[in-house]
Design an enzyme around this catalytic site. Structure first.
Site, short mmCIF file in Angstrom:
data_model
loop_
_atom_site.label_atom_id
_atom_site.label_comp_id
_atom_site.label_asym_id
_atom_site.label_seq_id
_atom_site.Cartn_x
_atom_site.Cartn_y
_atom_site.Cartn_z
N GLU A 154 -15.29 -8.78 53.78
CA GLU A 154 -14.15 -9.16 52.94
C GLU A 154 -14.72 -10.04 51.84
OE1 GLU A 154 -11.83 -10.81 50.88
OE2 GLU A 154 -11.43 -12.24 52.50
N CYS A 167 -9.50 -15.72 47.62
CA CYS A 167 -10.00 -14.42 47.19
C CYS A 167 -8.87 -13.52 46.71
CB CYS A 167 -10.78 -13.74 48.32
SG CYS A 167 -9.89 -13.62 49.87
#
Length: 459
Positions: free
Chosen positions: A231, A265
């Site tokens: 990720e 993010c």
């Protein structure tokens, strides 16, 4: 570096110093985790579930302490830390409730005459989890909860600046009754980390971090034939389409850019605004960004705390300065205040073009990039030109139109329509392109590190 010293980014004061482990000490922790896994795997999913429920209870009991620790180590707003603890508790509860059904054996048939087949989701062993600092509790928890339910053990290498948070999470898991060696935390450097990836008792590797870190870890794991879930970073685009409700768009755009001090993010980073609503959106957005209250992250009225470290401050400052040098226009912010602490103001940049960091790259801080688009079609095209593909958003009154764009055209793993949010236990989390691969949450994370075993019965 033989020691780690954590530093409060709001004050610059040292918090605590820790000794780094030798390769042997880290390997011993890994071996102990594997031994604990051999016993843990014998439990059924139903027998594992109560351990997760008890960890959720323990997190809630210690929510204030955990939030304060995360604020001290990373500068996140105290109220955001409390929200993070609750999300982690919810993830453990979700996994405990749904895990037994998600991972239950499945009946199939095989052969022309439909003989009985069985699919069983079996644990693999020790999963090595490399996690960043921006969500000191949530990042390790989303790996830990899923893999405990699956039957795996977990070894965590946390970001050095939130070492205390990682160690405290392990303590609370043990207090909740989790076998002591099943979840380990290792304090190691990058070279030792690479050695752990190669270790035969590590059966899977998961990383949340930059795309550069993902390439390194992914390559090291692939060389050792280990599955990975990555990720990675993103430069999420939020489209303000021609029929957008400006008030809604501005509200969630400010929230989406400043959440967690802009260090998320999956936060809103690029705002691609169509000609028709450009001036109205930008005027209102900049006005709200100018009014943001920056200061002590422990105070209730603070909207923006410091960045997580002076290194992170320097990175954000350099990205903004480089963009301005190449022609970007600062609409607000862009100049850090004097004084202690890694504070960087809410900043809006416009007149951006490819080749600028604010256009091409992820800025992990409270910096918004405004990009003008001719119409809805061009806005969608610009959004997809990014090398990243984690999340994104669409502001549009026509929900059906927004849904079609999100489903059929947006090249990301997640899309928000007329809203903003980071993660939900019931929805998959992950991206495409340079934002990585694999999924967490929503039941998907429980099946990332399993042996999906096919059993062929004779009748």
């Amino acid at each position: 570096m033989s020691k780690i010293t954590t530093i409060n980014p709001a004050t610059g004061e040292d918090i605590q110093t820790y000794d780094l482990m030798t390769e042997k000490e880290a390997t011993d922790r890994l071996e102990a985790c594997h031994a604990a896994f051999l016993e843990w795997r014998k439990l059924s999913h139903q027998e594992r579930a109560p351990y997760l429920t008890k960890i959720a209870e323990k997190l809630r009991e210690n929510a204030d302490e955990l939030a304060e620790l995360m604020t001290r180590e990373t500068g996140k707003l105290l109220k955001d830390g409390q929200t993070e603890v609750e999300l982690c508790a919810a993830i453990f509860e979700y996994t405990a409730k749904h895990g037994p059904d998600e991972l239950a054996d499945e009946e199939r048939t095989h052969g022309k005459d439909g003989k009985r087949g069985l699919i069983s989701y079996q644990p693999l062993g020790v999963i090595y989890s490399i996690q960043p600092w921006n969500f000191p509790l949530y990042q390790p928890v989303r790996v830990l909860a899923a893999n405990l339910m699956t039957g795996n053990g977990c070894v965590l290498k946390h970001a050095s600046i939130c070492t205390g948070s990682g160690l405290r999470l392990r303590e609370l898991c043990i207090e909740a009754g989790l076998p002591e060696d099943l979840f380990q935390v290792v304090l190691i450097d990058h070279d030792t980390s690479d050695k752990l990836i190669e270790h035969p008792k590590v059966r899977g590797v998961t990383l949340t971090g930059s795309d550069g870190a993902g390439k390194h870890v992914g390559a090291a794991a692939a060389k050792a034939l280990k599955k990975t879930v990555l990720e990675l970073g993103s430069n999420d685009a939020y489209l303000v389409l021609e029929d957008a409700d400006i008030e809604t768009a501005v509200k969630y755009s400010v929230m989406g850019r400043l959440y967690n001090n802009g260090e998320t993010c999956v936060s809103a980073k690029r705002f691609i605004v169509t000609d028709k609503v450009h001036d109205a959106f930008v005027d209102a957005f900049v006005a709200q960004m100018k009014d943001v209250i920056m200061g002590d992250p422990t105070k209730e009225d603070t909207q923006l705390g410091p960045l997580s470290s002076h290194d992170q401050f320097d990175t954000v400052k350099d990205q903004v300065d480089e963009s301005v040098k190449k022609g970007a226009k600062v609409l607000c912010g862009g100049t850090a205040p004097d004084g202690p602490g890694a504070y960087y103001p809410a900043t809006v940049l416009a007149e951006l073009a490819p080749g600028m960091p604010a256009y091409d790259d992820e800025i992990f801080g409270p910096v918004a990039s405004i990009i003008r688009a001719k119409d809805d079609e061009e806005a969608m095209r610009i959004a997809n030109e990014s090398r990243y593909g984690l999340g994104g958003g669409i502001f549009c009154k026509d929900e059906d139109h927004a849904l079609r764009l999100a489903r059929d055209h947006f090249d990301t793993g997640m899309v928000r329509i007329n809203s903003f949010g980071a993660a939900d236990p019931n929805m998959p989390f992950g991206g495409v392109k340079d934002s990585g691969y694999g999924r967490e949450h929503g039941g998907f994370g429980m099946k990332e590190f399993v042996n999906t075993k096919a059993i062929f019965l004779p009748s």
